[in-house]
Motif scaffolding. Structure first.
Motif, short mmCIF file in Angstrom:
data_model
loop_
_atom_site.label_atom_id
_atom_site.label_comp_id
_atom_site.label_asym_id
_atom_site.label_seq_id
_atom_site.Cartn_x
_atom_site.Cartn_y
_atom_site.Cartn_z
N UNK A 199 0.84 -1.19 0.00
CA UNK A 199 0.00 0.00 0.00
C UNK A 199 0.88 1.25 0.00
N UNK A 200 0.27 2.38 -0.28
CA UNK A 200 1.02 3.63 -0.27
C UNK A 200 1.53 3.95 1.12
N UNK A 201 0.71 3.74 2.15
CA UNK A 201 1.15 4.02 3.52
C UNK A 201 2.34 3.15 3.89
N UNK A 202 2.32 1.88 3.47
CA UNK A 202 3.43 0.99 3.78
C UNK A 202 4.69 1.44 3.04
N UNK A 203 4.55 1.87 1.80
CA UNK A 203 5.70 2.36 1.04
C UNK A 203 6.31 3.59 1.71
N UNK A 204 5.47 4.49 2.18
CA UNK A 204 5.98 5.68 2.86
C UNK A 204 6.68 5.31 4.16
N UNK A 205 6.13 4.34 4.87
CA UNK A 205 6.76 3.91 6.13
C UNK A 205 8.14 3.30 5.85
N UNK A 206 8.21 2.45 4.81
CA UNK A 206 9.49 1.84 4.47
C UNK A 206 10.51 2.89 4.04
N UNK A 207 10.05 3.90 3.31
CA UNK A 207 10.96 4.97 2.89
C UNK A 207 11.49 5.73 4.10
N UNK A 208 10.61 6.03 5.06
CA UNK A 208 11.04 6.74 6.27
C UNK A 208 12.09 5.94 7.04
N UNK A 209 11.94 4.62 7.02
CA UNK A 209 12.83 3.77 7.82
C UNK A 209 14.12 3.40 7.10
N UNK A 210 14.07 3.30 5.77
CA UNK A 210 15.18 2.67 5.06
C UNK A 210 15.86 3.52 4.00
N UNK A 211 15.34 4.67 3.67
CA UNK A 211 15.95 5.46 2.59
C UNK A 211 17.39 5.84 2.97
N UNK A 212 18.39 5.47 2.17
CA UNK A 212 19.78 5.76 2.53
C UNK A 212 20.06 7.26 2.70
N UNK A 213 19.40 8.09 1.91
CA UNK A 213 19.65 9.53 2.02
C UNK A 213 19.18 10.08 3.36
N UNK A 214 18.10 9.51 3.93
CA UNK A 214 17.65 9.95 5.25
C UNK A 214 18.61 9.49 6.33
N UNK A 215 19.17 8.30 6.17
CA UNK A 215 20.18 7.83 7.12
C UNK A 215 21.41 8.73 7.05
N UNK A 216 21.79 9.13 5.84
CA UNK A 216 22.93 10.04 5.69
C UNK A 216 22.66 11.38 6.36
N UNK A 217 21.44 11.91 6.20
CA UNK A 217 21.11 13.18 6.82
C UNK A 217 21.09 13.07 8.35
N UNK A 218 20.64 11.93 8.87
CA UNK A 218 20.65 11.74 10.32
C UNK A 218 22.07 11.74 10.85
N UNK A 219 22.98 11.12 10.14
CA UNK A 219 24.39 11.13 10.56
C UNK A 219 25.00 12.53 10.43
N UNK A 220 24.58 13.25 9.41
CA UNK A 220 25.07 14.62 9.25
C UNK A 220 24.62 15.49 10.41
N UNK A 221 23.36 15.32 10.85
CA UNK A 221 22.86 16.08 12.00
C UNK A 221 23.62 15.70 13.26
N UNK A 222 23.88 14.41 13.44
CA UNK A 222 24.63 13.99 14.63
C UNK A 222 26.04 14.56 14.61
N UNK A 223 26.65 14.60 13.44
CA UNK A 223 27.99 15.18 13.33
C UNK A 223 27.97 16.67 13.69
#
Length: 418
Positions: A31-55
């Motif tokens: 479903x669209x909601x599931x796709x959005x949830x997976x993107x929030x959890x797994x998108x590599x660019x979001x993980x990169x931004x989270x590490x950038x914020x921590x840095x």
């Protein structure tokens, strides 16, 4: 008795578990909601931004602190000639020295550096929000494209069924003498055209899944399920939320960072200083010594050193203000254009559903009835069926474009403004 029950029950339980594990895995529809949830959890660019914020947060901790002190070790006035050469304790001027030195940047500079680091954290957080908007919007667009292809593929199964019915009708007409034998080729030609269109759908499905896989990974291979998204299109609310778009909201912390860099450049006009404390050991017959030293910077030439840096930082601030004005105009244009496009697509969807589809269906049914009655030739039936197929595919295209436009509006000005 209990042990006997355990011995007989355990193999049965194990067999049941094994049989369940051996069942083929049934993939859950995407479903669209599931796709959005997976993107929030797994998108590599979001993980990169989270590490950038921590840095940035980690870098902000020492930003306003003093530099580390320096340990000084050495020998002063070591004799290299005369009767006491090469000795450490014969000449009264020779001293073994140990000391500590601390640099003291002026207070304004340290405060400005702290402000720059704090603003950098806010900038990193704002960039993370921008990237999250891009990821969620792109995921929604890719899912909508994949869903549209799935609808068309399901529709083609019906087209093929109708084509087989047409072939049966043609054979009956030929058998009754009301049609020419050459008419038997026409349904086959139509089937070949359907095959060609379906090949294009297979390519579009692969492209849509590849785009979706970028954001959610292997789950993009699952069959999209659900309905067209129904986001409310609130024109006044979107116009009000325009200023809260993440790209525009990011200008504020960037402006604070630029202002702090101006203050840091201005602080270079004030003198930094340092202090040094040394202990100097001499020979036993001479007394030891202690030295204290202070060093001050002398910013005597601001016109060629500090002032150009200040001017450069102010120009960067002016650049940001101009870029914000340009972004406001750009997003205002995009919002108004997308709202107008959505209204056009909404009217087109209603017109297709209420007028074009019923008319094309009626034309197809009437033409086929005339052909069966021997009052029309097969070419008219084929032309009417072609219009019927194109209108039904066009309906999905319009619904897709409407959903894509609403997704761009919602994620940029609806969800982002909440």
């Amino acid at each position: 008795m209990n042990s006997t029950c355990f011995r007989t029950g355990w193999p049965l339980t194990a067999a049941l578990v094994a049989s369940v594990l051996a069942l083929p895995c049934v993939a859950a529809p995407l479903t669209l909601d599931e796709a959005l949830r997976l993107a929030d959890d797994n998108a590599p660019s979001l993980i990169a931004q989270a590490n950038k914020l921590q840095a940035a947060r980690s870098a902000a901790i020492p930003a306003g602190e003093l530099p580390d002190p320096k340990l000084l070790l050495g020998v002063q006035n070591f004799p290299v000639g005369g009767p006491d050469r090469g000795t450490l304790d014969h000449d009264f001027m020779t001293m073994q020295m140990v000391g500590v030195m601390q640099e003291m940047p002026n207070g304004d500079k340290r405060q400005a550096r702290s402000a720059v680091a704090d603003a950098a954290v806010e900038v990193a957080a704002a960039q993370g929000r921008i990237e999250r908007l891009n990821v969620r919007q792109s995921t929604a667009l890719a899912w909508i494209a994949s869903y549209a292809v799935a609808l068309k593929q399901a529709l083609f199964q019906e087209f093929y069924r109708e084509n087989r019915l047409l072939a049966e009708t043609v054979r009956a007409q030929i058998a009754s003498g009301r049609a020419q034998p050459a008419d038997a080729v026409t349904p086959k030609q139509e089937a070949a055209q359907l095959d060609e269109q379906q090949d294009q759908l297979i390519q579009q499905r692969a492209q849509a899944r590849a785009a979706l896989k970028r954001w959610i990974g292997p789950a993009a291979n699952e069959q999209p399920d659900g309905n067209w998204p129904q986001w409310p299109i609130d024109k006044p609310g979107y116009l009000h939320s325009l200023a809260h778009h993440p790209q525009l909201a990011a200008i504020a912390p960037m402006t604070r960072e630029a202002q702090a860099r101006i203050r840091e450049a201005e602080a270079d006009k004030k003198s930094d200083w340092s202090w040094e404390l040394d202990y100097q050991k001499r020979g036993r017959e001479f007394g030891d010594m202690v030295s204290v030293q202070f060093t001050f910077d002398l910013p005597l030439f601001p016109e060629t050193r500090q002032n150009p840096k200040i001017a450069a930082r102010r120009a960067e601030l002016n650049q940001l203000e101009a870029e914000r004005d340009a972004l406001v105009r750009e997003h205002t244009e995009q919002l108004e254009a997308q709202l107008a496009d959505y209204q056009r697509l909404d009217r087109a969807a209603r017109r297709t559903q209420e007028s074009l589809l019923p008319l094309a269906r009626e034309k197809t049914e009437l033409t086929l009835a005339s052909y069966r009655a021997g009052k029309s030739d097969l070419s008219a039936v084929v032309a009417a069926r072609r219009e019927w197929i194109e209108v039904r595919l066009k309906q999905i295209d319009i619904d897709e474009q409407k959903a894509l436009t609403s997704a761009r509006l919602y994620f940029a000005y609806g969800e982002a403004g909440q």
